[in-house]
Design a protein around this motif. Structure first.
Motif, mmCIF file in Angstrom:
data_model
loop_
_atom_site.group_PDB
_atom_site.id
_atom_site.type_symbol
_atom_site.label_atom_id
_atom_site.label_comp_id
_atom_site.label_asym_id
_atom_site.label_seq_id
_atom_site.Cartn_x
_atom_site.Cartn_y
_atom_site.Cartn_z
ATOM 1 N N SER A 30 33.721 45.186 44.554
ATOM 2 C CA SER A 30 34.444 44.342 45.498
ATOM 3 C C SER A 30 35.170 43.180 44.842
ATOM 4 O O SER A 30 35.983 42.529 45.485
ATOM 5 C CB SER A 30 33.482 43.811 46.562
ATOM 6 O OG SER A 30 32.481 43.008 45.967
ATOM 7 N N THR A 31 34.917 42.896 43.576
ATOM 8 C CA THR A 31 35.551 41.743 42.936
ATOM 9 C C THR A 31 36.726 42.136 42.039
ATOM 10 O O THR A 31 37.276 41.287 41.344
ATOM 11 C CB THR A 31 34.523 40.961 42.110
ATOM 12 O OG1 THR A 31 33.967 41.818 41.111
ATOM 13 C CG2 THR A 31 33.422 40.408 42.995
ATOM 14 N N TYR A 32 37.111 43.403 42.075
ATOM 15 C CA TYR A 32 38.195 43.872 41.229
ATOM 16 C C TYR A 32 39.321 44.504 42.050
ATOM 17 O O TYR A 32 39.068 45.131 43.083
ATOM 18 C CB TYR A 32 37.685 44.927 40.238
ATOM 19 C CG TYR A 32 36.790 44.361 39.170
ATOM 20 C CD1 TYR A 32 35.416 44.290 39.373
ATOM 21 C CD2 TYR A 32 37.291 43.902 37.969
ATOM 22 C CE1 TYR A 32 34.578 43.761 38.404
ATOM 23 C CE2 TYR A 32 36.461 43.380 36.991
ATOM 24 C CZ TYR A 32 35.114 43.308 37.217
ATOM 25 O OH TYR A 32 34.292 42.779 36.260
ATOM 26 N N GLY A 33 40.535 44.337 41.566
ATOM 27 C CA GLY A 33 41.635 45.086 42.139
ATOM 28 C C GLY A 33 41.487 46.560 41.811
ATOM 29 O O GLY A 33 40.832 46.934 40.830
ATOM 30 N N MET A 34 42.084 47.409 42.635
ATOM 31 C CA MET A 34 42.028 48.851 42.417
ATOM 32 C C MET A 34 43.431 49.425 42.484
ATOM 33 O O MET A 34 44.317 48.852 43.136
ATOM 34 C CB MET A 34 41.153 49.517 43.486
ATOM 35 C CG MET A 34 39.690 49.095 43.459
ATOM 36 S SD MET A 34 38.813 49.659 41.984
ATOM 37 C CE MET A 34 38.842 51.444 42.243
ATOM 38 N N GLY A 35 43.628 50.546 41.850
ATOM 39 C CA GLY A 35 44.943 51.158 41.852
ATOM 40 C C GLY A 35 44.882 52.666 41.898
ATOM 41 O O GLY A 35 43.864 53.269 41.566
ATOM 42 N N CYS A 96 42.412 57.304 40.504
ATOM 43 C CA CYS A 96 42.150 55.919 40.888
ATOM 44 C C CYS A 96 41.605 55.185 39.666
ATOM 45 O O CYS A 96 41.063 55.802 38.736
ATOM 46 C CB CYS A 96 41.193 55.813 42.072
ATOM 47 S SG CYS A 96 39.483 56.219 41.709
ATOM 48 N N ALA A 97 41.767 53.889 39.675
ATOM 49 C CA ALA A 97 41.355 53.089 38.530
ATOM 50 C C ALA A 97 40.923 51.706 38.984
ATOM 51 O O ALA A 97 41.418 51.183 39.994
ATOM 52 C CB ALA A 97 42.501 52.977 37.531
ATOM 53 N N ARG A 98 40.014 51.112 38.221
ATOM 54 C CA ARG A 98 39.550 49.760 38.502
ATOM 55 C C ARG A 98 40.309 48.766 37.639
ATOM 56 O O ARG A 98 40.420 48.938 36.417
ATOM 57 C CB ARG A 98 38.053 49.618 38.224
ATOM 58 C CG ARG A 98 37.483 48.315 38.785
ATOM 59 C CD ARG A 98 36.084 48.062 38.299
ATOM 60 N NE ARG A 98 36.062 47.549 36.922
ATOM 61 C CZ ARG A 98 35.004 46.996 36.348
ATOM 62 N NH1 ARG A 98 33.871 46.906 37.031
ATOM 63 N NH2 ARG A 98 35.044 46.567 35.106
ATOM 64 N N GLY A 99 40.825 47.743 38.275
ATOM 65 C CA GLY A 99 41.583 46.747 37.553
ATOM 66 C C GLY A 99 40.729 45.847 36.685
ATOM 67 O O GLY A 99 39.526 45.707 36.902
ATOM 68 N N LEU A 100 41.358 45.230 35.712
ATOM 69 C CA LEU A 100 40.686 44.261 34.852
ATOM 70 C C LEU A 100 40.595 42.893 35.522
ATOM 71 O O LEU A 100 39.894 42.008 35.042
ATOM 72 C CB LEU A 100 41.427 44.135 33.523
ATOM 73 C CG LEU A 100 41.295 45.331 32.580
ATOM 74 C CD1 LEU A 100 42.368 45.281 31.499
ATOM 75 C CD2 LEU A 100 39.916 45.349 31.945
ATOM 76 N N SER A 101 41.318 42.734 36.634
ATOM 77 C CA SER A 101 41.354 41.457 37.327
ATOM 78 C C SER A 101 41.221 41.675 38.830
ATOM 79 O O SER A 101 41.379 42.800 39.299
ATOM 80 C CB SER A 101 42.673 40.738 37.041
ATOM 81 O OG SER A 101 43.724 41.377 37.743
ATOM 82 N N PRO A 102 41.002 40.617 39.585
ATOM 83 C CA PRO A 102 40.935 40.768 41.043
ATOM 84 C C PRO A 102 42.249 41.228 41.670
ATOM 85 O O PRO A 102 42.259 41.720 42.794
ATOM 86 C CB PRO A 102 40.566 39.366 41.518
ATOM 87 C CG PRO A 102 39.864 38.746 40.366
ATOM 88 C CD PRO A 102 40.594 39.282 39.155
ATOM 89 N N ALA A 103 43.345 41.057 40.962
ATOM 90 C CA ALA A 103 44.645 41.428 41.525
ATOM 91 C C ALA A 103 45.017 42.872 41.263
ATOM 92 O O ALA A 103 45.787 43.474 42.014
ATOM 93 C CB ALA A 103 45.730 40.503 40.976
ATOM 94 N N GLY A 104 44.508 43.446 40.192
ATOM 95 C CA GLY A 104 44.923 44.800 39.822
ATOM 96 C C GLY A 104 46.160 44.731 38.950
ATOM 97 O O GLY A 104 46.191 43.996 37.989
#
Length: 124
Positions: A30-35, A96-104
Motif C-alpha cells: 500500500s505504500t508504493y506506486g504500481m504500474g 504489473c510492477a511495483r514502483g520504487l516510490s509512492p508515485a510510481g
C-alpha cells in the motif's frame, strides 16, 4: 521478498473488454506506486498505466487513454487494469510492477519487482 501474480489475460475480439488483476504479497504494497507495462513480440516493454500509492493519481500512455482504467484495492493487495474497446495493437504480454516510490512512474527503471506476465490477444 515481493511477489506479483497477474491474471485475467486471454483472447478477445476487437472492441471487447478484459480486466487484468495483479495480486501482491508483502505488507508494504500500500505504500508504493504500481504500474502496468506491456511487451509485444519484437518490441521493447512499454508503459501502459500507473497509479500512486493512495490511488488518487492515475496516469496513462496516450495509446490507451480513454480506454483503459487502472485502480487498486490496498486492503486486498491488488491492482487492476480494466481494458475496454480493445484493438489488435493491444496484443502483448502485460506485466504489473511495483514502483520504487509512492508515485510510481512511466519508466521501467522506476520499478523494482515484476510479475511473470499475462498474455492478452486481440483478434480483428
Amino acid at each position: 521478498q515481493v511477489q506479483l501474480v497477474e491474471s485475467g489475460g486471454g483472447l478477445v475480439q476487437a472492441g471487447g473488454s478484459l480486466r487484468l488483476s495483479c495480486a501482491a504479497s508483502g505488507r508494504t504494497f500500500s505504500t508504493y506506486g504500481m504500474g502496468w507495462f506491456r511487451q509485444a513480440p519484437g518490441k521493447e516493454r512499454e508503459f501502459v498505466a500507473g497509479i500512486s500509492w493512495t490511488g488518487v493519481s492515475k496516469y496513462y500512455a496516450d495509446s490507451v487513454k480513454g480506454r483503459f482504467t487502472i485502480s487498486r484495492d490496498n486492503a486486498k493487495n491488488t491492482v487492476y487494469l480494466q481494458m475496454n474497446s480493445l484493438k489488435p495493437e493491444d496484443t502483448a504480454v502485460y506485466y504489473c510492477a511495483r514502483g520504487l516510490s509512492p508515485a510510481g512512474g512511466r519508466r521501467t527503471l522506476e520499478y523494482d519487482y515484476w510479475g511473470q506476465g499475462t498474455q492478452v490477444t486481440v483478434s480483428s
